[in-house]
Design a protein around this motif. Structure first.
Motif, PDB file in Angstrom:
ATOM      1  N   PRO A 111      -0.621  10.708  -2.379  1.00 42.98           N
ATOM      2  CA  PRO A 111      -2.005  11.127  -2.640  1.00 42.98           C
ATOM      3  C   PRO A 111      -2.411  10.804  -4.086  1.00 42.98           C
ATOM      4  N   LEU A 112      -3.698  10.549  -4.280  1.00 42.14           N
ATOM      5  CA  LEU A 112      -4.211  10.159  -5.580  1.00 42.14           C
ATOM      6  C   LEU A 112      -3.898  11.187  -6.665  1.00 42.14           C
ATOM      7  N   ASN A 113      -4.041  12.476  -6.356  1.00 43.60           N
ATOM      8  CA  ASN A 113      -3.789  13.496  -7.373  1.00 43.60           C
ATOM      9  C   ASN A 113      -2.339  13.462  -7.858  1.00 43.60           C
ATOM     10  N   GLU A 114      -1.408  13.112  -6.994  1.00 43.80           N
ATOM     11  CA  GLU A 114       0.004  12.990  -7.378  1.00 43.80           C
ATOM     12  C   GLU A 114       0.197  11.789  -8.320  1.00 43.80           C
ATOM     13  N   ILE A 115      -0.456  10.697  -8.011  1.00 43.49           N
ATOM     14  CA  ILE A 115      -0.363   9.500  -8.843  1.00 43.49           C
ATOM     15  C   ILE A 115      -0.957   9.768 -10.230  1.00 43.49           C
TER      16      ILE A 115
ATOM     17  N   ILE B  49       0.851  -1.186   0.000  1.00 42.03           N
ATOM     18  CA  ILE B  49       0.000   0.000   0.000  1.00 42.03           C
ATOM     19  C   ILE B  49       0.890   1.242   0.000  1.00 42.03           C
ATOM     20  N   GLY B  50       0.599   2.153  -0.907  1.00 37.54           N
ATOM     21  CA  GLY B  50       1.390   3.376  -1.020  1.00 37.54           C
ATOM     22  C   GLY B  50       0.865   4.465  -0.103  1.00 37.54           C
ATOM     23  N   ASN B  51       1.649   5.536  -0.003  1.00 36.95           N
ATOM     24  CA  ASN B  51       1.240   6.659   0.842  1.00 36.95           C
ATOM     25  C   ASN B  51       1.151   7.959   0.044  1.00 36.95           C
TER      26      ASN B  51
END
Length: 89
Positions: free
Chosen positions: A69-73, A65-67
């Motif tokens: 934020p979705l907008n960065e991805i 599991i990553g940490n």
């Protein structure tokens, strides 16, 4: 060469004829062939095989599991797609 008949809305027909009138293409057939070549090239750059998708899913599951934020991805995904010439807005 084979022959194919297609139907287009008037606006599209006018667009194709305008491209020919501007000297961009020699004929309607030339224009359609160019579109097909470009589409084939674009698809060959962006197509993933089933094995590619399985590998990507496997790698993502193993990474945990990553940490981020979705907008960065999503922004990173946009950058990658733009670099590959397959970005869709």
């Amino acid at each position: 060469m084979a022959t194919m008949t297609i139907s287009l809305p008037v606006a599209m027909k006018d667009w194709v004829e305008a491209q020919i009138a501007q000297g961009e293409f020699a004929s309607t057939s030339d224009y359609v062939r160019d579109l097909i070549r470009r589409d084939r090239e674009r698809r060959s750059k962006s197509e993933l095989t089933l094995d590619d998708l399985r590998r990507i899913v496997d790698e993502s599951r193993k990474s945990g599991i990553g940490n981020r934020p979705l907008n960065e991805i999503l922004a990173e995904g946009d950058q990658i797609a733009k670099a590959r010439g397959i970005f869709r807005e």
